[in-house]
Design a protein around this motif. Structure first.
Motif, PDB file in Angstrom:
ATOM      1  N   GLY A 170       0.726  -1.178  -0.056  1.00 17.52           N
ATOM      2  CA  GLY A 170       0.298  -0.054  -0.054  1.00 17.52           C
ATOM      3  C   GLY A 170       0.907   1.296  -0.095  1.00 17.52           C
ATOM      4  O   GLY A 170       1.683   1.298  -0.624  1.00 17.52           O
ATOM      5  N   SER A 171       0.646   2.089   1.035  1.00 18.44           N
ATOM      6  CA  SER A 171       1.452   3.381   1.204  1.00 18.44           C
ATOM      7  C   SER A 171       2.552   3.242   1.979  1.00 18.44           C
ATOM      8  O   SER A 171       3.222   4.214   2.286  1.00 18.44           O
ATOM      9  CB  SER A 171       0.442   4.472   1.386  1.00 18.44           C
ATOM     10  OG  SER A 171      -0.105   4.087   2.714  1.00 18.44           O
ATOM     11  N   ARG A 172       2.894   2.284   2.548  1.00 15.06           N
ATOM     12  CA  ARG A 172       3.845   1.995   3.634  1.00 15.06           C
ATOM     13  C   ARG A 172       5.051   1.426   2.737  1.00 15.06           C
ATOM     14  O   ARG A 172       4.951   0.555   2.249  1.00 15.06           O
ATOM     15  CB  ARG A 172       3.288   1.138   4.767  1.00 15.06           C
ATOM     16  CG  ARG A 172       2.251   1.629   5.626  1.00 15.06           C
ATOM     17  CD  ARG A 172       2.548   2.417   6.801  1.00 15.06           C
ATOM     18  NE  ARG A 172       3.746   2.128   7.542  1.00 15.06           N
ATOM     19  CZ  ARG A 172       3.759   1.425   8.785  1.00 15.06           C
ATOM     20  NH1 ARG A 172       2.564   1.126   9.180  1.00 15.06           N
ATOM     21  NH2 ARG A 172       4.836   1.433   9.360  1.00 15.06           N
ATOM     22  N   ASN A 173       6.165   1.924   3.424  1.00 14.92           N
ATOM     23  CA  ASN A 173       7.529   1.441   2.783  1.00 14.92           C
ATOM     24  C   ASN A 173       8.448   0.964   3.925  1.00 14.92           C
ATOM     25  O   ASN A 173       8.225   1.356   5.243  1.00 14.92           O
ATOM     26  CB  ASN A 173       8.315   2.577   2.022  1.00 14.92           C
ATOM     27  CG  ASN A 173       7.825   2.914   0.909  1.00 14.92           C
ATOM     28  OD1 ASN A 173       7.057   2.191   0.054  1.00 14.92           O
ATOM     29  ND2 ASN A 173       7.837   4.424   0.397  1.00 14.92           N
ATOM     30  N   CYS A 174       9.248   0.152   3.891  1.00 13.76           N
ATOM     31  CA  CYS A 174      10.311  -0.488   4.752  1.00 13.76           C
ATOM     32  C   CYS A 174      11.613  -0.745   4.151  1.00 13.76           C
ATOM     33  O   CYS A 174      11.501  -1.349   3.000  1.00 13.76           O
ATOM     34  CB  CYS A 174       9.724  -1.788   5.503  1.00 13.76           C
ATOM     35  SG  CYS A 174      10.666  -2.277   6.601  1.00 13.76           S
ATOM     36  N   ASP A 175      12.662  -0.268   4.587  1.00 15.88           N
ATOM     37  CA  ASP A 175      13.845  -0.809   4.054  1.00 15.88           C
ATOM     38  C   ASP A 175      14.492  -1.992   4.648  1.00 15.88           C
ATOM     39  O   ASP A 175      14.487  -1.873   5.866  1.00 15.88           O
ATOM     40  CB  ASP A 175      15.002   0.510   4.135  1.00 15.88           C
ATOM     41  CG  ASP A 175      14.664   1.714   3.237  1.00 15.88           C
ATOM     42  OD1 ASP A 175      14.161   1.514   2.095  1.00 15.88           O
ATOM     43  OD2 ASP A 175      15.292   2.686   3.476  1.00 15.88           O
ATOM     44  N   ILE A 176      14.854  -2.865   4.165  1.00 19.11           N
ATOM     45  CA  ILE A 176      15.434  -4.199   4.413  1.00 19.11           C
ATOM     46  C   ILE A 176      17.096  -4.253   4.196  1.00 19.11           C
ATOM     47  O   ILE A 176      17.233  -4.159   3.109  1.00 19.11           O
ATOM     48  CB  ILE A 176      14.740  -5.357   3.804  1.00 19.11           C
ATOM     49  CG1 ILE A 176      13.204  -5.283   3.408  1.00 19.11           C
ATOM     50  CG2 ILE A 176      15.246  -6.633   4.545  1.00 19.11           C
ATOM     51  CD1 ILE A 176      12.469  -5.253   4.876  1.00 19.11           C
ATOM     52  N   TYR A 177      17.757  -4.108   5.142  1.00 22.90           N
ATOM     53  CA  TYR A 177      19.209  -4.137   4.866  1.00 22.90           C
ATOM     54  C   TYR A 177      19.960  -5.419   4.994  1.00 22.90           C
ATOM     55  O   TYR A 177      19.621  -6.234   5.821  1.00 22.90           O
ATOM     56  CB  TYR A 177      19.893  -3.382   6.206  1.00 22.90           C
ATOM     57  CG  TYR A 177      19.550  -1.848   5.897  1.00 22.90           C
ATOM     58  CD1 TYR A 177      20.159  -1.028   5.145  1.00 22.90           C
ATOM     59  CD2 TYR A 177      18.224  -1.367   6.488  1.00 22.90           C
ATOM     60  CE1 TYR A 177      19.946   0.560   5.059  1.00 22.90           C
ATOM     61  CE2 TYR A 177      17.839   0.160   6.354  1.00 22.90           C
ATOM     62  CZ  TYR A 177      18.665   0.849   5.677  1.00 22.90           C
ATOM     63  OH  TYR A 177      18.345   2.204   5.256  1.00 22.90           O
ATOM     64  N   PHE A 178      20.850  -5.498   3.994  1.00 19.20           N
ATOM     65  CA  PHE A 178      21.839  -6.709   4.005  1.00 19.20           C
ATOM     66  C   PHE A 178      23.340  -6.274   4.114  1.00 19.20           C
ATOM     67  O   PHE A 178      23.486  -5.670   3.108  1.00 19.20           O
ATOM     68  CB  PHE A 178      21.535  -7.709   2.977  1.00 19.20           C
ATOM     69  CG  PHE A 178      20.133  -8.222   2.476  1.00 19.20           C
ATOM     70  CD1 PHE A 178      19.672  -9.407   2.758  1.00 19.20           C
ATOM     71  CD2 PHE A 178      19.103  -7.300   2.202  1.00 19.20           C
ATOM     72  CE1 PHE A 178      18.534  -9.695   2.691  1.00 19.20           C
ATOM     73  CE2 PHE A 178      17.896  -7.681   1.881  1.00 19.20           C
ATOM     74  CZ  PHE A 178      17.282  -8.991   2.320  1.00 19.20           C
ATOM     75  N   GLU A 179      23.820  -6.236   5.295  1.00 21.20           N
ATOM     76  CA  GLU A 179      24.977  -5.648   5.491  1.00 21.20           C
ATOM     77  C   GLU A 179      26.233  -6.675   5.582  1.00 21.20           C
ATOM     78  O   GLU A 179      26.042  -7.842   5.128  1.00 21.20           O
ATOM     79  CB  GLU A 179      25.090  -4.723   6.332  1.00 21.20           C
ATOM     80  CG  GLU A 179      23.946  -3.833   6.174  1.00 21.20           C
ATOM     81  CD  GLU A 179      23.925  -2.600   7.077  1.00 21.20           C
ATOM     82  OE1 GLU A 179      24.043  -2.881   8.481  1.00 21.20           O
ATOM     83  OE2 GLU A 179      23.513  -1.314   6.800  1.00 21.20           O
TER      84      GLU A 179
END
Length: 133
Positions: A54-63
């Protein structure tokens, strides 16, 4: 297991949709589901997947830790995924990771290559299947 050792069950991981992920989850391991990949940014020893619902975002980090414990050249698989996403392909994504607050934004940090799925498949399997279509 040695004599005297006891079996202990790992704590359960709570499932969250992007809509339910919030500041109370920071510092805990959560399973994120029901999201789609918006973009994939690839840099040496770091990948960021921007997921949305929808209108929600989330950054998923692979470090860096992720890549030291992953198979050799695993970052190239993210490059392939990025190229697929650039063709406007809508792909589902799910993962298990630590919820973090980066720059005031709720994000997730994934540490193991077996802790995320694209279209309900491990990334390597998804890529093989996608290429064979």
């Amino acid at each position: 297991m040695k004599e005297g050792d006891t079996k202990t069950k790992a704590p359960s991981v709570r499932r969250r949709t992007l809509l339910l992920l919030n500041e109370d989850d920071v510092g805990f391991t959560r399973a994120l589901s029901d999201v789609y990949i918006d973009s994939v940014e690839v840099a040496p020893n770091r990948v960021v997947i921007r997921a949305y619902n929808g209108s929600r975002n989330c950054d998923i980090y692979f470090e860096e830790f992720f890549f030291t414990s992953s198979p050799v050249n695993f970052i190239n698989r993210f490059v392939e995924l990025r190229d697929i996403i650039k063709t406007n392909k809508r792909l589902s994504f799910s993962c298990v990771g630590e919820v973090i607050n980066r720059d005031g934004v709720i994000s997730m940090l994934v540490n193991k290559h077996s802790d995320f799925r694209v279209e309900d498949l491990y990334l390597s399997i998804f890529l093989v299947n996608f290429k064979s279509k």
